[in-house]
Every structure is written in C-alpha cells, then in structure tokens.
Design a protein around this motif. Structure first.
Motif, PDB file in Angstrom:
ATOM      1  N   ASN A 146       0.718  -1.262  -0.103  1.00  0.00           N
ATOM      2  CA  ASN A 146      -0.010  -0.234  -0.437  1.00  0.00           C
ATOM      3  C   ASN A 146       0.661   1.064  -0.719  1.00  0.00           C
ATOM      4  O   ASN A 146       0.832   2.043  -0.785  1.00  0.00           O
ATOM      5  CB  ASN A 146      -0.559  -0.023   1.402  1.00  0.00           C
ATOM      6  CG  ASN A 146      -1.967  -0.417   1.099  1.00  0.00           C
ATOM      7  OD1 ASN A 146      -2.355  -0.733  -0.036  1.00  0.00           O
ATOM      8  ND2 ASN A 146      -2.639  -1.050   2.155  1.00  0.00           N
ATOM      9  N   THR A 156      -5.008   3.568  -2.535  1.00  0.00           N
ATOM     10  CA  THR A 156      -4.804   2.354  -1.186  1.00  0.00           C
ATOM     11  C   THR A 156      -5.389   0.842  -1.259  1.00  0.00           C
ATOM     12  O   THR A 156      -6.917   0.839  -1.826  1.00  0.00           O
ATOM     13  CB  THR A 156      -4.256   2.193  -0.087  1.00  0.00           C
ATOM     14  OG1 THR A 156      -5.276   3.250   0.485  1.00  0.00           O
ATOM     15  CG2 THR A 156      -2.762   2.955  -0.042  1.00  0.00           C
ATOM     16  N   VAL A 157      -5.625  -0.493  -1.171  1.00  0.00           N
ATOM     17  CA  VAL A 157      -6.387  -1.590  -1.459  1.00  0.00           C
ATOM     18  C   VAL A 157      -6.618  -2.201  -0.150  1.00  0.00           C
ATOM     19  O   VAL A 157      -5.441  -2.208   0.317  1.00  0.00           O
ATOM     20  CB  VAL A 157      -5.735  -2.794  -2.644  1.00  0.00           C
ATOM     21  CG1 VAL A 157      -7.066  -4.196  -2.403  1.00  0.00           C
ATOM     22  CG2 VAL A 157      -5.508  -1.952  -3.750  1.00  0.00           C
ATOM     23  N   TRP A 159      -6.758  -4.956   1.535  1.00  0.00           N
ATOM     24  CA  TRP A 159      -6.363  -5.978   1.248  1.00  0.00           C
ATOM     25  C   TRP A 159      -7.004  -7.240   1.761  1.00  0.00           C
ATOM     26  O   TRP A 159      -8.354  -7.815   1.136  1.00  0.00           O
ATOM     27  CB  TRP A 159      -5.218  -6.929   1.087  1.00  0.00           C
ATOM     28  CG  TRP A 159      -3.988  -6.162   0.095  1.00  0.00           C
ATOM     29  CD1 TRP A 159      -3.568  -4.933   0.721  1.00  0.00           C
ATOM     30  CD2 TRP A 159      -4.451  -6.158  -1.429  1.00  0.00           C
ATOM     31  NE1 TRP A 159      -2.844  -4.139  -1.064  1.00  0.00           N
ATOM     32  CE2 TRP A 159      -3.208  -5.100  -1.547  1.00  0.00           C
ATOM     33  CE3 TRP A 159      -4.890  -7.372  -2.202  1.00  0.00           C
ATOM     34  CZ2 TRP A 159      -2.331  -5.253  -3.251  1.00  0.00           C
ATOM     35  CZ3 TRP A 159      -4.566  -7.073  -3.899  1.00  0.00           C
ATOM     36  CH2 TRP A 159      -3.176  -6.407  -3.924  1.00  0.00           C
ATOM     37  N   ASP A 162     -11.078  -6.931   2.809  1.00  0.00           N
ATOM     38  CA  ASP A 162     -12.619  -6.879   1.605  1.00  0.00           C
ATOM     39  C   ASP A 162     -12.924  -8.234   1.291  1.00  0.00           C
ATOM     40  O   ASP A 162     -11.788  -9.470   1.011  1.00  0.00           O
ATOM     41  CB  ASP A 162     -12.143  -6.374   0.430  1.00  0.00           C
ATOM     42  CG  ASP A 162     -13.013  -6.808  -0.835  1.00  0.00           C
ATOM     43  OD1 ASP A 162     -13.693  -7.378  -0.850  1.00  0.00           O
ATOM     44  OD2 ASP A 162     -13.489  -5.669  -2.019  1.00  0.00           O
ATOM     45  N   LEU A 165     -11.287  -9.588  -2.014  1.00  0.00           N
ATOM     46  CA  LEU A 165     -10.199  -9.813  -2.383  1.00  0.00           C
ATOM     47  C   LEU A 165      -9.044 -10.358  -1.386  1.00  0.00           C
ATOM     48  O   LEU A 165      -8.066 -11.188  -1.908  1.00  0.00           O
ATOM     49  CB  LEU A 165      -9.275  -8.088  -2.379  1.00  0.00           C
ATOM     50  CG  LEU A 165      -9.564  -6.993  -3.355  1.00  0.00           C
ATOM     51  CD1 LEU A 165      -9.138  -5.652  -2.680  1.00  0.00           C
ATOM     52  CD2 LEU A 165      -8.365  -7.818  -4.724  1.00  0.00           C
TER      53      LEU A 165
END
Lengths: 306, 465
Positions: A146, A156-157, A159, A162, A165
């Motif tokens: 990130n 940013t994700v 991770w 989610d 994901l």
C-alpha cells in the motif's frame, strides 16, 4: 566354546540378513507412521460417527448425523467453495510459473545453479509462520504494497478487509513457493534429448512450436506428478489462513483445513471435525482419480506407440 | 562386516533417540530460570508421568508445579518475576510456566483437558463452567488453613464460588468493563467528553464525528470481549433493572425472548464499520493484544477494555504525552439500567490432574496474600481482593491505577440487580465467532441487522439444546 561361536554366528547371520537391515533402517519411519498417522486415521474414522469432544471425552455413537449436519452447515459449504477456488487458481499458476522459471534456467550459464538455489529458498521457508507474518505486514493497511501504491499516487487497497480480495494475497503466497516444482521440472527438462530440438530446428520450427510440440509432451509425466502433488497440498492449506486472516473477513478465507481446526479445537466438536476430514479425503480422492483418468489423453509415456 | 557395523550404528542411534525422549525430571532441583522471557514449552508431557503419586508433599521434597496464564507482555513479565520470587522463598518448589494470548491459551487448555494433563495452576475467567470437571475445589485448603482467607472478605470469596458454595478458585482481582478514550482526540474533534450515563446514541455520534474530523477510527476494534461487554450488556440495559440478561441466571437458557432486542446494537456496530469509524475485519486482524490496539497506536479515539488493562495502556500513552481516561459502558437510556457489574477478572484454579494440589493451593494463597508479591503485580490482573494488599497498593497507586480505582468505585454505585449471571456457557466461542461474521455480513449488505439478530439468537439458543 564352540557353542558360543555358533550362537554368535547365528546372531551375526541374523543381523547380516538384508531384511533385518532394511527393517531396522525403516523402523523410525514405520514407528512414526503407525503411531502418528495410521492409528489417528483409524480412530478419526470411528469418531466421525460419534459426538466426541475433547472437553467431555465421552463419545456416543450418533450414526451419520455428523455427515447430515455437514449439508446444512453454511460455513462448511462456503469453506468448500473457497478451497476449490483456491486450488483452481493457485495450482495452475504455480505450475506455470515453475515451468517458466525452470525453462529459463536450463540455459547454459555459470550462474544457473545460484539462481536455482535462490528461487528454491521460498519453498524452504514458505510454509512457516514467520513468512505468513511477513506477508500479513506486506499487505497490511499501511504495509509495503500500500505504501508503494500510495507513492505512485494510486489509491490504496484494503487487502484483508475485502471479502472478494482477501483470498488473493494467500494465493500469491502459495504461487511464490514454486521452488520444489521448479526443481522437478528442471530435472525433467534435462532428460529431453537435444536431438529432438536439433531435428525440429532443421525443419524450421520456431521456439514456441518446439516448446508446444517437444517440451510439453516430453515433460507431461512430470507435469502430471507435479499437478497431483500440488493439488493435494493446496487442499490442505492451513498456515496462511490461520496466521494472516484467521479465516476472515466474513469467512472469505475460511480454508477447509482451518474450518476443521476450528471445529475440533476451538468449538470442541471433534467428532464433527473428523467427519469433515473424511469428507475431504473422499473429495480429494475423487479429484486425484479424475486427474489420473484424464492423464491418458495428455500424458505421453516413452513406451507409447503414438 | 560393513552391514553389521551399519546395523549397530543404527541401533545406537535409535537408543540415543529414545534416551533423549525420556528425561528424569523427578530428581530435578531448583534452578533459577536463566531467561525471564523464555517459555517452558510442553513441559508437561514428561514430568507428570515420572513423578510419583503424592498429594501431601513433604516440605523438603522437590516439587515441580506447572502454571499457565494468558495476558499482555506486562503481565508475562511481572508474573515471571513473582514466580522467581516464590522459587527463591521455597527452594524445593520449581514452577514451570507457559503463557499465551487469550485464544491460544484456551486452544492449548482444551488439548490438555483431553489428555488429562491440565497445568497444576491455571487461570480461568467467567468461562469456567466449560472446564468445571478439571477444577479441584479449594474448600478443603481453606478449611485446613493452607489457603489463608483471613484478609479476604466473604463477598469477595463469593464471586468465585459456584451456586453450591464450592470455592472454584481465588479471584485475581475485581474488574469491570469500560471504554478507554483519548481525551485530546475528543477535544480535537470538538466532541463532548463522555458522561457517566451517556447513551449508545452519544457513543455512535462521537465515533462518527471523530472519524470525520480527525480521519482516525472513532472506536477501535471490537475484540472478542465486546460480545460480553457490549452486546450482552445491551440486553441487560433494557427494561427494568435485572429484567433481562443475555443468558438466564442459572445458565440453562436465554435471559430474553425477543431476538430483535439485539438489532439496534448490531445496526450501530455495522454502521460504524461502514463509515470508517471502526476498523473492518482486515484492520481488526492487526490488533493482537491490548498493547497494539489502535487506541494505543494513536489511530483510534476509543477502545473497549477490561479496566485492569487500563493502567498498562495509560502508561504507554503517557510516555508519548497523550492522555487517556475511562468512560462507562454507554446505556440504552440515560436514566435506564447501567448493565455494568463488578465481577472477578479471572482466577487461579487448582487442577484435578495435579499431583501436588496442596502445593498448588499454597502458591495461589501466596499469590493473593503476599504484599511483596502484589507490589510487583500491582493489580494488573484487577483490584486485589485481600484488604491489606489493596490498601498497600492504593497508597502508592500511579495515575493510571487511580483512574481505575475511581472508576470501579463509580461503577459500584450503580444500581445492580440482586442476582446476576456473569458466566458464559460452554460453546460460546462459536456463537461469538458467528456473531462477528454476521456483523460483517450486515456491513456488506448480505443480510439485514434484524436477520443478524435472529441468527445470533438462534445460535445462542442452540447451546442449551
């Protein structure tokens, strides 16, 4: 005196027998297998038909109730789906990657051994808790990945927050441990006679054509071996899910083995967990059998007429 | 000849292996632990077999006791320190200790229950009914004077007795739940500080405003104790004082009938996560114990605590120049029941599997009553139940501890029902895990809060069938 010599010779003859030597060398394995695999396997089969829990220590026979309960267990069904998805994505990716690296590393270069060793390292340490913890940090909200994304000006994700994901970092971690398959592939590639390639080159075949028509068919028995081994291993994946996500979010990474562990040790349903394990054994057997059955369409043996 | 040699070598190797496997611990004398942080792993498996069956140990006979607990790093450090003190005072006693975080502790305990090798001295909380078969009641030790209860009032002994008056263990301390909050972050966001009868609506608004104004979480992760501290308290706060409880008084069924009583709470929880005012499942996984909670790392304005945890995090934050304070658990109605009670934080119990039950009880007695010991422990496990010890500690309390003492006396003034059940039934872990998943499903829109309430109720009800 003569009696004594006779005795020693009997003993020494016994000790010198091939069978004795073999059995003694095999003893540590046989002992371990019987005590820590065979006996537990048999007892777990019995417990699968009981309501055994480690707390109460009483096991009452309840017939197939555990197996019937499986069919109505939302988390069980979800975990089965997630594990299948995990296997279907991670195994082909891992094998493809292993083959690619093995292929690249067959080139004659002095550094090849060094590279091979380097690529093998993740496989040595990969299953460990330590690496799983590193992975958790890498993909954390403020982890390395990130930070890089943020540095590039991207968003940013989240991770592990989610559901859709969360499984992918775990798959990536498995794929990253391609080393042992790679070593086997590399050994297989060496076995392919160079004259095939020379003949093909004379006929004007391109690199891709040679790969498709020579490398893959000649390597197919090894692909089969790797496929079976990696599939079985992927079904048993536990550490990543246990350490990194704990099965969350919303059971999005609830691997089959983790679910079994939770039922057995956390929720005290040992009998139910045994039933789940046996169900998985059947599923894995069927899938392995299917792979073997399908192999006659795509695996070429040396002795084949084709 | 070569083959013969090989056979002999193998045999020697095998012999060596088995010889390594069986150590002879019975003759072990007291050796001070070299490394305070070291965990004595799996010490149990070989010791118990070799030690001969004696319940009343001679005072000089070497005794090896096994002990385990869960908690934070602070607790590990100080507990190891007092164990070494005890070993110095009683040279014949050697204590092998293990420590874990909460979840791992109970996983390990369950395997030990199955193999009849539970630690001689072990720590339990309100979930003790699940392990009742493994607890050796302390009544006979109290009668014989091995365990000194002269400075412990009856009321405090009662909090760790079952309904038949059996002494399950001795409470490590008094405890209650609260919300620790960062005063500066509240001020920065312009949110009014919590009052002693603030409501869940106030709580939700505060968390949302703080998240919006500061970008931090309003409230940190709702860890597994939230189920008891929040969700089940929420039920007790409805109706008249003592009208409802999550479970009934004798722990044989539910203490309320309308599952929808849970809905507003679940809705609030999901709403906070949806709006970024509380961490989602991924962020929550980053919290491994109270010392790296988001409140402590400065990423959240509030967090749930059992108040014995408060002095530790207060000190950590004070070093960084931040100020923490304690707020009461919010109520459903400002003038309604508080729902909070003072209870035993956790207790030390003697195990049924112990070879040295009396020695174990002696240690527990010392652990509770010795002022020297408690000067090191400093009430980290809760406010001590021994009157002398408590007075000694209160006299030299740190700022964080003073806030804790004041808070506990404040909660003590709240109106509480005559009878109350603070215990958890066996199998509650699964209900809590499912409940936390339902909340995540509400966040993702898979189910509604009202469905989540129904499911949680059904799961909990199933425990009694």
């Amino acid at each position: 005196m003569s009696k004594n010599t006779e005795k020693t010779s009997v003993i020494s003859r016994f000790l010198n027998k091939d069978q004795t030597v073999g059995n003694i060398f095999a003893f540590p394995f046989i002992f371990g297998f019987v005590c820590f695999s065979f006996i537990p396997i048999i007892t777990s089969f019995y417990y699968a038909f009981t309501d055994y829990s480690m707390g109460s220590k009483t096991a009452t026979y309840i017939g197939a109730a555990n197996f019937i309960k499986l069919l109505h267990d939302e988390i069980f069904i979800k975990s089965l789906g997630i594990t299948l998805k995990y296997v279907l994505i991670s195994v082909p990716l891992k094998l493809a990657f292993a083959l690619l690296i093995a292929f690249v590393l067959t080139r004659k270069s002095r550094m090849v051994t060094v590279y091979r060793s380097l690529y093998y390292v993740p496989s040595l340490v990969g299953g460990s808790v330590a690496v799983a913890l590193v992975w958790k940090q890498l993909f954390a909200r403020k982890g390395l990945f990130n930070s890089v994304l943020a540095g590039l000006g991207l968003s940013t994700v989240n991770w592990f927050g989610d559901t859709k994901l969360a499984l992918y970092p775990l798959i990536l971690m498995t794929v990253w441990q391609f080393g042992s398959s790679m070593i086997i592939f590399a050994a297989g590639l060496k076995e392919i006679p160079t004259m095939y390639y020379e003949a093909a080159r004379i006929d004007g075949a391109g690199a891709w054509q040679m790969f498709k028509s020579i490398t893959i068919p000649c390597l197919s028995p090894i692909i089969l071996y790797n496929l079976v081994m990696q599939t079985i291993q992927a079904f048993m994946a536990f550490t990543q899910a246990f350490v990194i996500t704990g099965g969350g979010p919303n059971n999005g990474t609830m691997m089959y083995a983790l679910n079994v562990y939770n039922q057995a040790f956390k929720y005290n349903h040992m009998g139910y967990a045994c039933a789940m394990s046996w169900f998985m054994l059947v599923v894995m057997s069927i899938i392995t059998l299917m792979i073997f059955k399908s192999s006659k369409f795509w695996v070429f043996g040396e002795g084949d007429d084709e | 000849m070569k083959k013969m040699l090989a056979t002999l070598l193998t045999a020697t190797m095998l012999f060596g292996l088995t010889a390594c496997g069986t150590t002879a611990p019975a003759a072990d004398t007291n050796t001070p632990a070299e490394d305070t942080a070291a965990v004595v792993e799996d010490a149990g498996s070989d010791t118990t077999d070799a030690v001969t069956e004696t319940t009343t140990a001679d005072s000089d006979e070497p005794v090896t006791l096994r002990m385990a607990w869960w908690g934070s790093q602070t607790r590990h450090d100080i507990t190891v320190e007092v164990i070494e003190m005890y070993e110095k005072e009683h040279p014949n006693v050697k204590i092998e200790y293990e420590f874990y975080d909460f979840d791992s502790y109970f996983t390990k305990l369950k395997t030990l229950v199955a193999s009849d090798q539970v630690w001689d001295i072990f720590q339990l909380g309100g979930n003790f009914p699940e392990y009742i078969d493994k607890i050796y009641y302390m009544n006979e030790f109290i009668d014989s004077g091995v365990v000194d209860t002269s400075k412990i009032s009856n009321a405090y002994l009662k909090i760790t007795q079952d309904t038949d008056g059996n002494q399950i263990g001795l409470s490590n301390g008094l405890n209650t739940y609260g919300i620790a909050y960062d005063v500066d972050m509240f001020n920065e966001a312009g949110v009014a500080l919590p009052t002693e009868n603030w409501t869940w609506d106030d709580f939700e608004k505060a968390a949302l405003t703080i998240a919006e104004k500061t970008g931090h979480f309003g409230s940190s992760g709702f860890t597994s104790s939230e189920f008891i501290a929040g969700c089940s308290t929420f039920i007790g706060q409805q109706g008249k004082v003592g009208e409802y409880g999550f479970f009934n008084l004798d722990l044989t069924g539910m203490g309320f009938t309308d599952a929808q009583m849970l809905t507003p709470y679940i809705e609030m929880r999901a709403n906070l996560i949806k709006n970024g005012a509380s961490p989602d499942a991924g962020a929550e996984m980053e919290i491994t114990n109270i010392e790296n909670d988001f409140l402590v790392t400065g990423e959240a304005a509030m967090t749930w605590v059992a108040v014995n945890q408060f002095p530790t995090i207060y000190d950590i934050c004070a070093q960084e120049g931040r100020h923490l304070a304690l707020a009461t658990v919010p109520r459903v109605k400002a003038d309604g029941p508080a729902g909070s009670v003072i209870q035993s934080s956790q207790m030390l119990c003697v195990s049924q599997d112990s070879q040295y039950k009396e020695e174990a009880a002696k240690f527990i007695s010392w652990f509770q009553n010795s002022t020297d010991c408690n000067n090191v422990l400093k009430g980290e496990r809760g406010i001590p139940i021994n009157d002398d010890v408590r007075k000694a500690l209160e006299a030299e309390a740190t700022d964080g501890q003073k806030i804790m003492y004041d808070y506990v006396s404040l909660v003590g003034t709240f109106e509480t029902p005559e009878k109350i059940n603070v215990l958890s039934p066996a199998g509650q872990d699964e209900v809590v895990d499912n409940y936390r998943n339902y909340i995540q499903q509400v966040v993702s829109g898979e189910i509604t809060a009202s469905e989540a309430a129904d499911k949680t109720y059904a799961d909990a009800e199933k425990l009694f069938k």
